[in-house]
Design a protein around this motif. Structure first.
Motif, PDB file in Angstrom:
ATOM      1  N   HIS A   1       0.864  -1.157   0.073  1.00  0.00           N
ATOM      2  CA  HIS A   1       0.259  -0.135   0.036  1.00  0.00           C
ATOM      3  C   HIS A   1       0.711   1.107   0.157  1.00  0.00           C
ATOM      4  O   HIS A   1       1.985   1.189   0.339  1.00  0.00           O
ATOM      5  CB  HIS A   1      -0.869   0.023   1.110  1.00  0.00           C
ATOM      6  N   PRO A   2       0.446   2.205  -0.485  1.00  0.00           N
ATOM      7  CA  PRO A   2       1.193   3.851  -0.495  1.00  0.00           C
ATOM      8  C   PRO A   2       1.436   3.917   0.869  1.00  0.00           C
ATOM      9  O   PRO A   2       0.986   3.697   1.958  1.00  0.00           O
ATOM     10  CB  PRO A   2       0.132   4.593  -0.906  1.00  0.00           C
ATOM     11  N   SER A   3       2.797   4.821   0.833  1.00  0.00           N
ATOM     12  CA  SER A   3       3.329   5.221   2.029  1.00  0.00           C
ATOM     13  C   SER A   3       3.644   6.692   2.086  1.00  0.00           C
ATOM     14  O   SER A   3       3.146   7.120   0.878  1.00  0.00           O
ATOM     15  CB  SER A   3       4.480   4.728   2.591  1.00  0.00           C
ATOM     16  N   GLY A   4       3.751   7.445   3.179  1.00  0.00           N
ATOM     17  CA  GLY A   4       4.244   8.641   3.027  1.00  0.00           C
ATOM     18  C   GLY A   4       3.050   9.584   3.252  1.00  0.00           C
ATOM     19  O   GLY A   4       2.296   9.308   4.144  1.00  0.00           O
ATOM     20  N   ASN A   5       2.857  10.725   2.815  1.00  0.00           N
ATOM     21  CA  ASN A   5       2.080  11.775   3.363  1.00  0.00           C
ATOM     22  C   ASN A   5       0.577  11.884   2.582  1.00  0.00           C
ATOM     23  O   ASN A   5       0.509  11.670   1.412  1.00  0.00           O
ATOM     24  CB  ASN A   5       2.658  13.335   2.988  1.00  0.00           C
ATOM     25  N   ILE A   6      -0.056  12.185   3.318  1.00  0.00           N
ATOM     26  CA  ILE A   6      -1.690  12.622   3.111  1.00  0.00           C
ATOM     27  C   ILE A   6      -2.068  13.912   3.469  1.00  0.00           C
ATOM     28  O   ILE A   6      -1.754  14.373   4.554  1.00  0.00           O
ATOM     29  CB  ILE A   6      -2.634  11.242   3.731  1.00  0.00           C
ATOM     30  N   SER A   7      -2.605  14.739   2.542  1.00  0.00           N
ATOM     31  CA  SER A   7      -2.770  16.239   3.001  1.00  0.00           C
ATOM     32  C   SER A   7      -4.050  16.784   2.116  1.00  0.00           C
ATOM     33  O   SER A   7      -4.523  16.146   1.144  1.00  0.00           O
ATOM     34  CB  SER A   7      -1.664  16.901   2.841  1.00  0.00           C
ATOM     35  N   LEU A   8      -4.381  17.877   2.520  1.00  0.00           N
ATOM     36  CA  LEU A   8      -5.679  18.692   2.100  1.00  0.00           C
ATOM     37  C   LEU A   8      -5.217  19.831   2.423  1.00  0.00           C
ATOM     38  O   LEU A   8      -5.192  20.407   3.498  1.00  0.00           O
ATOM     39  CB  LEU A   8      -6.954  17.947   2.412  1.00  0.00           C
ATOM     40  N   THR A   9      -5.518  20.705   1.304  1.00  0.00           N
ATOM     41  CA  THR A   9      -5.674  22.291   1.380  1.00  0.00           C
ATOM     42  C   THR A   9      -7.011  22.794   1.041  1.00  0.00           C
ATOM     43  O   THR A   9      -7.456  22.360   0.179  1.00  0.00           O
ATOM     44  CB  THR A   9      -4.529  22.873   0.744  1.00  0.00           C
ATOM     45  N   VAL A  10      -7.257  24.130   1.663  1.00  0.00           N
ATOM     46  CA  VAL A  10      -8.341  24.578   1.178  1.00  0.00           C
ATOM     47  C   VAL A  10      -7.674  26.324   0.787  1.00  0.00           C
ATOM     48  O   VAL A  10      -7.438  26.738   1.825  1.00  0.00           O
ATOM     49  CB  VAL A  10      -9.237  24.932   2.197  1.00  0.00           C
ATOM     50  N   ASN A  11      -7.941  26.519  -0.468  1.00  0.00           N
ATOM     51  CA  ASN A  11      -7.617  27.894  -0.915  1.00  0.00           C
ATOM     52  C   ASN A  11      -6.025  27.875  -0.620  1.00  0.00           C
ATOM     53  O   ASN A  11      -5.671  29.115  -0.398  1.00  0.00           O
ATOM     54  CB  ASN A  11      -8.366  28.968  -0.409  1.00  0.00           C
ATOM     55  N   GLY A  12      -5.382  26.903  -0.644  1.00  0.00           N
ATOM     56  CA  GLY A  12      -4.062  26.907  -0.726  1.00  0.00           C
ATOM     57  C   GLY A  12      -3.340  27.087   1.027  1.00  0.00           C
ATOM     58  O   GLY A  12      -2.405  26.767   1.276  1.00  0.00           O
ATOM     59  N   GLU A  13      -4.351  26.922   1.764  1.00  0.00           N
ATOM     60  CA  GLU A  13      -4.118  26.749   3.179  1.00  0.00           C
ATOM     61  C   GLU A  13      -4.365  25.200   3.641  1.00  0.00           C
ATOM     62  O   GLU A  13      -5.301  24.329   3.427  1.00  0.00           O
ATOM     63  CB  GLU A  13      -4.958  27.497   4.142  1.00  0.00           C
ATOM     64  N   VAL A  14      -3.082  24.914   4.416  1.00  0.00           N
ATOM     65  CA  VAL A  14      -2.886  23.373   4.976  1.00  0.00           C
ATOM     66  C   VAL A  14      -4.240  23.171   6.017  1.00  0.00           C
ATOM     67  O   VAL A  14      -4.071  23.897   6.898  1.00  0.00           O
ATOM     68  CB  VAL A  14      -1.630  22.957   5.238  1.00  0.00           C
ATOM     69  N   ARG A  15      -4.921  22.383   5.766  1.00  0.00           N
ATOM     70  CA  ARG A  15      -6.107  21.793   6.739  1.00  0.00           C
ATOM     71  C   ARG A  15      -5.702  20.411   7.309  1.00  0.00           C
ATOM     72  O   ARG A  15      -5.916  20.345   8.481  1.00  0.00           O
ATOM     73  CB  ARG A  15      -7.683  21.838   6.168  1.00  0.00           C
ATOM     74  N   GLN A  16      -5.403  19.407   6.606  1.00  0.00           N
ATOM     75  CA  GLN A  16      -5.129  18.222   7.062  1.00  0.00           C
ATOM     76  C   GLN A  16      -3.720  17.794   6.411  1.00  0.00           C
ATOM     77  O   GLN A  16      -3.582  18.001   5.354  1.00  0.00           O
ATOM     78  CB  GLN A  16      -6.069  17.168   6.604  1.00  0.00           C
TER      79      GLN A  16
END
Length: 228
Positions: free
Chosen positions: A151-166
């Motif tokens: 399975h994939p490893s590493g980072n998982i992320s989400l931004t809203v309007n360029g701002e990191v939320r998760q």
């Protein structure tokens, strides 16, 4: 030829990175509170209790992102970025090693949630269907096929309007993807075309009309969409 009283809807499918073929979707299963920090964020105990599941209809999918309409009956729409497992083989009552062999690929998905309706349902001891399974509640990116049962490893992320939320690591999952698939196989006979959203890290939060969302996982095709 079957004579239907109306034309049945076209089957929902996902694009496959680097291929003209598409992945037909059978059903969508989702895991709740599979990252310890998110479990605490939602007021739960992040122990290794068996994962719990809920589902979304296939018409909740928004393949490839784009524009996602803000749903009615909520004032608190939340984002939840997730690693999505695509099941390519069938099976039931599996151990994690056998379950890993069912996995055909991976995608980035976002579980959109009407948080206010979910909170009301929890307080009343009622199902979450209206909070989770509404139209366009599952934007999802292109599928990356996986030849090996890893399975994939590493980072998982989400931004809203360029701002990191998760922002987290896939290694922070309480139950890894093979364990999630194995547990799901004890509740349902899995089949090709099933998708499993494997849970979200901490940092879930509200979205408004006009917000641009970018969800990414290392090694997978990123997902972008705008709330309209």
């Amino acid at each position: 030829m079957t004579d239907y009283i109306f034309s049945p809807p076209e089957r929902v499918s996902l694009a496959i990175a680097g291929s003209e073929a598409r992945f037909p979707v059978r059903r969508i299963l989702c895991v709740g509170q599979n990252y310890a920090a998110h479990a605490r964020e939602m007021g739960a105990d992040p122990t290794r209790r068996p994962p719990f599941f809920f589902s979304k209809p296939t018409d909740a999918l928004v393949p490839g992102g784009g524009e996602v309409p803000y749903p009615g009956m909520t004032r608190d729409l939340h984002h939840e970025v997730e690693l999505v497992v695509a099941v390519g083989h069938g099976g039931a009552q599996l151990d994690p090693l056998s379950a890993a062999r069912l996995i055909a690929g991976w995608a980035v998905g976002v579980d959109l949630t009407r948080r206010d309706l979910q909170s009301e349902a929890k307080a009343a001891g009622r199902p979450w269907d209206a909070a989770k399974g509404f139209d366009f509640s599952a934007p999802i990116g292109a599928l990356t096929l996986e030849d090996a049962p890893s399975h994939p490893s590493g980072n998982i992320s989400l931004t809203v309007n360029g701002e990191v939320r998760q922002s987290s690591r896939l290694s922070d999952m309480i139950w890894n993807p093979a364990e999630v698939v194995a547990q799901a196989s004890t509740l349902w006979r899995l089949a090709p075309g099933d998708l499993i959203f494997t849970g979200t890290p901490e940092g879930v939060g509200p979205l408004a009309r006009g917000d641009h969302v970018r969800a990414s996982i290392d090694g997978l095709v990123p997902l972008e969409f705008t709330i309209v």
